[in-house]
Design an enzyme around this catalytic site. Structure first.
Site, short mmCIF file in Angstrom:
data_model
loop_
_atom_site.label_atom_id
_atom_site.label_comp_id
_atom_site.label_asym_id
_atom_site.label_seq_id
_atom_site.Cartn_x
_atom_site.Cartn_y
_atom_site.Cartn_z
N PHE A 181 0.43 -1.17 -0.31
CA PHE A 181 0.03 -0.17 -0.16
C PHE A 181 0.97 0.89 0.21
N LEU A 239 1.40 5.29 0.50
CA LEU A 239 0.61 6.17 0.41
C LEU A 239 1.92 7.12 0.92
N GLU A 284 4.99 8.90 1.37
CA GLU A 284 6.31 9.72 -0.03
C GLU A 284 7.25 10.40 1.67
N PRO A 285 8.55 10.30 0.95
CA PRO A 285 9.87 11.20 1.42
C PRO A 285 9.41 12.12 2.17
N GLY A 335 4.44 12.11 5.26
CA GLY A 335 4.38 11.44 6.40
C GLY A 335 2.75 11.79 6.42
N SER A 336 3.03 12.40 7.61
CA SER A 336 1.78 12.46 8.58
C SER A 336 0.93 13.49 7.93
N ALA A 381 -7.23 -0.91 9.36
CA ALA A 381 -5.49 -1.17 9.50
C ALA A 381 -5.70 -0.41 11.15
N GLU A 413 0.60 4.47 10.84
CA GLU A 413 -0.52 4.19 10.84
C GLU A 413 -0.65 5.55 10.68
N PHE A 443 -3.88 20.35 13.29
CA PHE A 443 -3.07 19.86 12.93
C PHE A 443 -2.08 20.33 11.79
P1 TGC Z 1 -8.68 16.31 6.74
O1 TGC Z 1 -8.81 17.49 5.62
O2 TGC Z 1 -8.88 16.16 8.03
O3 TGC Z 1 -9.55 15.20 5.32
C1 TGC Z 1 -9.32 15.07 3.85
C2 TGC Z 1 -10.44 14.09 3.13
O4 TGC Z 1 -10.92 13.57 4.11
C3 TGC Z 1 -11.72 12.80 5.22
N1 TGC Z 1 -11.21 12.28 5.84
C4 TGC Z 1 -11.50 9.89 6.27
N2 TGC Z 1 -12.00 9.97 5.61
C5 TGC Z 1 -12.18 8.17 5.78
N3 TGC Z 1 -11.58 8.03 6.70
C6 TGC Z 1 -10.62 8.69 8.37
N4 TGC Z 1 -10.22 7.93 8.32
C7 TGC Z 1 -10.41 9.91 7.62
N5 TGC Z 1 -10.26 11.07 7.82
C8 TGC Z 1 -10.30 12.32 7.36
C9 TGC Z 1 -11.85 13.83 5.49
O5 TGC Z 1 -14.23 13.60 5.74
C10 TGC Z 1 -12.29 14.73 4.48
O6 TGC Z 1 -12.64 14.78 3.41
P2 TGC Z 1 -13.50 15.75 2.36
O7 TGC Z 1 -14.93 15.20 1.28
O8 TGC Z 1 -14.17 17.19 3.13
O9 TGC Z 1 -12.21 16.22 1.85
O10 TGC Z 1 -6.96 15.86 6.16
P3 TGC Z 1 -5.68 16.06 6.63
O11 TGC Z 1 -4.57 16.80 5.31
O12 TGC Z 1 -6.27 17.38 7.92
O13 TGC Z 1 -5.00 15.46 7.36
C11 TGC Z 1 -5.61 14.98 8.73
C12 TGC Z 1 -4.61 13.16 9.11
C13 TGC Z 1 -3.91 13.74 9.54
C14 TGC Z 1 -5.67 13.31 10.37
C15 TGC Z 1 -4.52 12.73 7.92
O14 TGC Z 1 -3.95 13.04 6.70
C16 TGC Z 1 -3.78 11.59 8.59
O15 TGC Z 1 -4.47 10.49 9.26
N6 TGC Z 1 -2.16 11.44 8.62
C17 TGC Z 1 -2.02 10.03 9.41
C18 TGC Z 1 -1.34 9.37 8.07
C19 TGC Z 1 -1.09 7.86 7.97
O16 TGC Z 1 -1.82 7.84 8.96
N7 TGC Z 1 -0.13 7.69 7.64
C20 TGC Z 1 0.03 5.66 6.68
C21 TGC Z 1 0.51 5.39 6.17
S1 TGC Z 1 -0.02 4.56 5.67
C22 TGC Z 1 0.90 2.47 6.94
O17 TGC Z 1 1.55 3.52 7.77
C23 TGC Z 1 0.97 1.14 6.63
S2 TGC Z 1 1.65 0.63 7.90
C24 TGC Z 1 1.41 -0.78 7.77
C25 TGC Z 1 1.53 -2.31 8.11
O18 TGC Z 1 3.01 -2.15 8.33
O19 TGC Z 1 0.86 -2.43 9.20
P1 FAD Z 2 6.53 12.49 9.89
O1 FAD Z 2 5.38 12.92 9.64
O2 FAD Z 2 7.62 13.98 9.79
O3 FAD Z 2 6.62 12.91 11.15
C1 FAD Z 2 7.73 13.02 12.64
C2 FAD Z 2 7.31 13.59 13.87
O4 FAD Z 2 6.96 15.14 13.48
C3 FAD Z 2 6.34 12.43 14.09
O5 FAD Z 2 6.97 12.40 15.69
C4 FAD Z 2 5.20 14.08 14.20
O6 FAD Z 2 4.01 12.95 15.85
C5 FAD Z 2 5.38 14.92 14.49
N1 FAD Z 2 4.19 15.43 13.74
C6 FAD Z 2 4.18 15.49 12.46
N2 FAD Z 2 3.32 16.62 11.60
C7 FAD Z 2 2.72 17.01 13.56
C8 FAD Z 2 1.72 17.65 13.59
N3 FAD Z 2 0.22 17.76 12.85
N4 FAD Z 2 1.86 18.24 14.88
C9 FAD Z 2 2.71 17.60 15.91
N5 FAD Z 2 3.71 17.04 14.96
C10 FAD Z 2 3.36 16.13 14.34
N6 FAD Z 2 3.20 3.99 4.35
C11 FAD Z 2 2.55 3.72 3.99
O7 FAD Z 2 2.05 3.78 3.21
N7 FAD Z 2 2.83 2.25 3.42
C12 FAD Z 2 3.35 1.33 4.26
O8 FAD Z 2 3.36 0.30 4.17
C13 FAD Z 2 4.18 1.65 5.26
N8 FAD Z 2 4.65 0.39 6.10
C14 FAD Z 2 6.26 1.55 6.63
C15 FAD Z 2 6.16 0.11 7.31
C16 FAD Z 2 7.21 1.17 8.68
C17 FAD Z 2 8.26 -0.33 8.94
C18 FAD Z 2 8.16 2.30 8.59
C19 FAD Z 2 8.61 2.89 9.96
C20 FAD Z 2 6.62 3.46 7.96
C21 FAD Z 2 5.53 2.91 7.41
N9 FAD Z 2 5.05 3.40 7.05
C22 FAD Z 2 3.96 3.12 5.75
C23 FAD Z 2 4.64 4.60 6.81
C24 FAD Z 2 4.10 5.54 8.14
O9 FAD Z 2 2.90 5.90 7.99
C25 FAD Z 2 4.79 6.94 8.42
O10 FAD Z 2 6.28 6.75 8.92
C26 FAD Z 2 3.81 7.90 9.57
O11 FAD Z 2 3.09 8.09 9.13
C27 FAD Z 2 4.67 9.01 9.60
O12 FAD Z 2 5.04 10.03 8.62
P2 FAD Z 2 6.82 9.98 8.91
O13 FAD Z 2 8.00 8.62 8.82
O14 FAD Z 2 6.69 10.85 7.51
O15 FAD Z 2 6.63 11.26 9.74
#
Ligand code: TGC
Ligand code: FAD
Length: 392
Positions: free
Chosen positions: A136, A138, A140-141, A144-145, A250, A371, A391
């Site tokens: 999956f 999502l 990018e360098p 992240g958040s 997830a 996540e 945020f």
């Molecule tokens: P924001 O403006 O709040 O929302 C944008 C649009 O998305 C809608 N929305 C959602 N829809 C469905 N489910 C949710 N959970 C939703 N959260 C928000 C929202 O209503 C809005 O819709 P619309 O129609 O108004 O456009 O977005 P934002 O840019 O301000 O960001 C909010 C924030 C920071 C919470 C979000 O970007 C976030 O959750 N950031 C964290 C990124 C993250 O979790 N990345 C994970 C990557 S995958 C991964 O890590 C896999 S590891 C897997 C493994 O190995 O187990």
């Molecule tokens: P950053 O977003 O740069 O954050 C750095 C620090 O700043 C953190 O402490 C964070 O909490 C803080 N921060 C950022 N924004 C704010 C804010 N607004 N307010 C306060 N503090 C803030 N991603 C995928 O898409 N697919 C995958 O399968 C996947 N697998 C992963 C597996 C591993 C082992 C790891 C380590 C990561 C994986 N990820 C994946 C990426 C993961 O989701 C990101 O690392 C995560 O979302 C955080 O992004 P970042 O590392 O760029 O940290």
């Protein structure tokens, strides 16, 4: 690793809240983990290798798409069963659970929820059986958040799309047959594309030197003018909400999974404390060690109740993003604290691979970040209760 003597803590008789099917699913998964994961996982973590031989067994136990309907190869189970599976698998290793989370909730779920019928028929049964491994993309360098800022993009070339960009930190990437990739179209709207291994210009270099999730393969997804057939675009939903909704599923699984890691650390520390003699008595008899163990079981019990309730809400289609965030954050926080305390109870032995605790502790450092980081989940709760996003 020493033989797997795990006994599940259930201080509040939470088993009484589970159906016979839930308990059967849990037992089958636990038995499989004891037989297949525990004997090999420490070795693979030490070598930093992904144990590919587990894929078939994970599929057989139903861990790939537990809640995806059987007509598409899934197990057709409810959300509590999904949670219990993730708990048991992460009890073995967070990296193995990661593989299942990605496959089920980040690859199968979007194809099931937003894919065309042809996409579902083509990909879901193969993902469920483990013939295909998915990833999956999502993160990018530079995003992240804040994934909404992504720069990976695709252009409509008439008979295909042209995809460019890069994703990093992608679980399963080096071995994945398919990747669900989130990219912007020419209007800046986010869409999901199914990218298949073998497409020209698509590469998946592995990320090395991790101290965490060493038995899970992590890598990049690099797209250099990749021609993606138009039928590989997920037609059902666009916008950032599409990938975020996959994260909900997830993160829910992780909320259960981290409780499994915490349970394993507690169980190991309790057994060790009762056996380890210092000053002529078991260290479990010292108040300081009892405080640690009593606080661990209290936090595990609270987390077990929270994820069970969340599961019932999810079964009813009522679990909110903010509720899921709270549970993911809480479970990982307590698991990390418990791992650190449990490690201390084992003294010097706690740093060795003879026990699972240090591996759990290091793994959880990824789980607390991926996540959605610990901070981001707190801000999601903050936004939910105040109505004000903090945020930006
Ligand atoms: P924001 O403006 O709040 O929302 C944008 C649009 O998305 C809608 N929305 C959602 N829809 C469905 N489910 C949710 N959970 C939703 N959260 C928000 C929202 O209503 C809005 O819709 P619309 O129609 O108004 O456009 O977005 P934002 O840019 O301000 O960001 C909010 C924030 C920071 C919470 C979000 O970007 C976030 O959750 N950031 C964290 C990124 C993250 O979790 N990345 C994970 C990557 S995958 C991964 O890590 C896999 S590891 C897997 C493994 O190995 O187990
Ligand atoms: P950053 O977003 O740069 O954050 C750095 C620090 O700043 C953190 O402490 C964070 O909490 C803080 N921060 C950022 N924004 C704010 C804010 N607004 N307010 C306060 N503090 C803030 N991603 C995928 O898409 N697919 C995958 O399968 C996947 N697998 C992963 C597996 C591993 C082992 C790891 C380590 C990561 C994986 N990820 C994946 C990426 C993961 O989701 C990101 O690392 C995560 O979302 C955080 O992004 P970042 O590392 O760029 O940290």
């Amino acid at each position: 690793m020493a033989s797997d003597l795990f006994e599940s803590p259930d201080y509040y008789n939470i088993d009484d809240l589970l159906s016979e099917e839930h308990k059967l699913v849990r037992t089958a998964t636990r038995d499989w983990v004891k037989k297949e994961v525990s004997p090999i996982i420490e070795d693979y973590a030490q070598k930093a290798e992904f144990p590919t031989q587990l894929i078939k067994g994970l599929a057989e136990v139903g861990a790939f798409g537990p809640y995806i309907p059987e007509e598409y190869g899934g197990a057709g189970l409810d959300q509590i069963s999904y949670g219990l599976m993730m708990q048991e698998i992460e009890r073995g290793d967070s990296g193995v659970r990661s593989t299942c989370s990605v496959q089920s909730s980040l690859v199968m779920f979007p194809i099931y929820a937003y894919g065309s019928e042809e996409q579902k028929q083509k990909f879901l049964p193969k993902l469920a059986s483990g013939e295909f491994l998915g990833s999956f993309g999502l993160t990018e360098p530079n995003f992240g958040s804040n994934p909404g800022g992504m720069i990976t993009n695709f252009k409509d070339m008439g008979d295909h799309y042209l995809l460019n960009g890069a994703k990093m930190w992608i679980s399963n990437a080096p071995f994945a047959d398919v990747a669900v990739v989130w990219a912007k179209n020419e209007e800046g709207r986010i869409h999901g594309l199914i990218v298949e291994r073998g497409m020209e210009g698509f590469t998946t270099p592995e990320t090395h030197n991790k101290w965490s999730l060493r038995a899970s393969a992590t890598g990049e997804l690099v797209f250099d003018n990749v021609k993606v057939p138009k039928e590989n675009l997920l037609p059902g939903r666009s916008g950032l909400g599409a990938p975020l909704s996959c994260l909900d599923s997830a993160r829910y699984g992780i909320a259960w999974g981290a409780v499994g890691a915490a349970m394993d650390c507690y169980d190991t520390a309790l057994r060790y404390a009762k056996e380890r003699i210092q000053f002529d008595r078991p260290i479990a008899g010292f108040q300081l060690q009892q405080k640690k163990l009593a606080e661990m079981i209290t936090e595990i019990t609270k987390a077990q109740l929270m994820v069970w309730r969340l599961g019932t809400l999810k079964n009813e289609g009522k679990a909110t993003t903010a509720q899921i965030s709270m549970a993911k954050r809480n479970s990982v926080e307590i698991a990390l604290k418990i791992a650190r305390e449990a490690r201390q109870i084992l003294g010097g032995m706690g740093i060795t691979g003879d026990y699972s605790i240090m591996r759990h502790m290091m793994n959880l450092e990824s789980v607390v970040t991926y996540e959605g980081t610990h901070d981001i989940h707190l801000l999601i709760t903050g936004m939910d209760i105040t109505g004000i996003p903090a945020f930006k």
